[in-house]
Every structure is written in structure tokens, then in C-alpha cells.
Design a protein around this motif. Sequence first.
Motif, PDB file in Angstrom:
ATOM      1  N   ARG A  48      -0.616 -10.802   7.529  1.00 13.73           N
ATOM      2  CA  ARG A  48      -1.792 -11.002   6.669  1.00 13.73           C
ATOM      3  C   ARG A  48      -1.497 -12.229   5.828  1.00 13.73           C
ATOM      4  O   ARG A  48      -0.382 -12.381   5.323  1.00 13.73           O
ATOM      5  N   ALA A  49      -2.468 -13.081   5.652  1.00 11.95           N
ATOM      6  CA  ALA A  49      -2.273 -14.286   4.844  1.00 11.95           C
ATOM      7  C   ALA A  49      -1.924 -13.882   3.422  1.00 11.95           C
ATOM      8  O   ALA A  49      -2.493 -12.941   2.873  1.00 11.95           O
ATOM      9  N   GLY A  50      -0.969 -14.580   2.855  1.00 16.18           N
ATOM     10  CA  GLY A  50      -0.582 -14.322   1.485  1.00 16.18           C
ATOM     11  C   GLY A  50       0.326 -13.120   1.306  1.00 16.18           C
ATOM     12  O   GLY A  50       0.781 -12.853   0.196  1.00 16.18           O
ATOM     13  N   ASP A  51       0.602 -12.383   2.382  1.00 16.18           N
ATOM     14  CA  ASP A  51       1.492 -11.218   2.282  1.00 16.18           C
ATOM     15  C   ASP A  51       2.917 -11.727   2.154  1.00 16.18           C
ATOM     16  O   ASP A  51       3.433 -12.393   3.049  1.00 16.18           O
ATOM     17  N   GLN A  52       3.537 -11.441   1.029  1.00 16.98           N
ATOM     18  CA  GLN A  52       4.873 -11.944   0.751  1.00 16.98           C
ATOM     19  C   GLN A  52       5.986 -11.064   1.319  1.00 16.98           C
ATOM     20  O   GLN A  52       7.144 -11.424   1.269  1.00 16.98           O
TER      21      GLN A  52
END
Length: 187
Positions: A48-52
Motif C-alpha cells: 500500500r502506498a505510504g505504508d511504512q
Amino acid sequence: MSTFEEQASAVFDVLETKADVLVSDRATGNELYKVERIPHHGKMIFHRAGDQSSEPLAVFQHHPIVPDTITFAGGKSMHLSHWMIVQVTALAATFEEKGQKYTWMKYDNGPFTLLAESNQKRIASFEGKRHVQTPSEGSSKAALPHIIMLPEAEEIKDAVVISALILEHDKHWTRNNDESIFIYNIL
């Protein structure tokens, strides 16, 4: 714009770069998913985009001899066929998510269509890269692949994106010489 697209709650554009596939919301331009492709290993890693977090949403692994595998976050690796069953003769791929079954279908030249098994309602579609005629210019241009989802598909958005990209990028539906017959390349 089609009637189906007018009913959509989301339209995601799919942009391929040399190493990645980026899925973004057409309305906002925000990146939603990043899929790392490692072609020489036959691997796709979904984030997922932005999932750190270091754990990916899913990892798909194509194996040339043994069955393909998929691993979802927090789960064990399994044969892809334990999650998504492909019916070559029917040009369909069925998966189960949150206790419900969904089937991707391919009809002639149209997009992949996702049906909810419970009511056979079309809830999403996926159209790969295609050429679109521009009548005013007398030429064609490439249209971005995109996923269209109705509100009913929002609950399983991750599974819609993962299954569509696996079907499109690693298990291409291609045509043979007969215009009306599609074949599935890799099982």
C-alpha cells in the motif's frame, strides 16, 4: 464515459515503470499501491502506498515448474490455486475474500469483469493497456490500464487490485489467430 464508469466509486490508473507498477486514484492522483516487480525471479511484491511497515500486503511468485505461490501479510505462503482458481476453458478466475466468492471473466475484446458470485452483479472491471483511435487526428494513442470499482467492491479493494494485476501482468490473456478465442498463457 460508460454507464458502468459513471456508477463507479473509484477509478484507479495503472502505470508501469521499468521495475514497478503504480496504482493511483484517478480523481485525486494519489498513489494507492506500489507493486515491485522482480522479473528474473518471477516475483511481484504488493505494498500500500505510504505504508511504512516492512511487511508487504502480498507477494506473488511465479514458478516455471512448480505451482505459483502467493503470500498475504501475516499469512503463510500457499499455492496461488488455493486462493484463485483459474478455469481456462471458461476464461474465468475465481477467488474468495471475506467469505464471499468473486469471479473475473473475460469477454471477447472487453475488459476483465469482476462478478460477485452471490448475485452475479458486476462490481469491478479491469482494462489493460490499449490503443484508442483519435478521430480528429486520424491516429491512435495508448490508453492507461485502469480498474473501475463500484461501491460494492470497496470492501475488497486490496483483493481486486492484487488479483487484477496478477492476471494482467503474469498470466496474460492473449489471443490466438481466431479473433473470438482467448487462451491463457501460463498456468
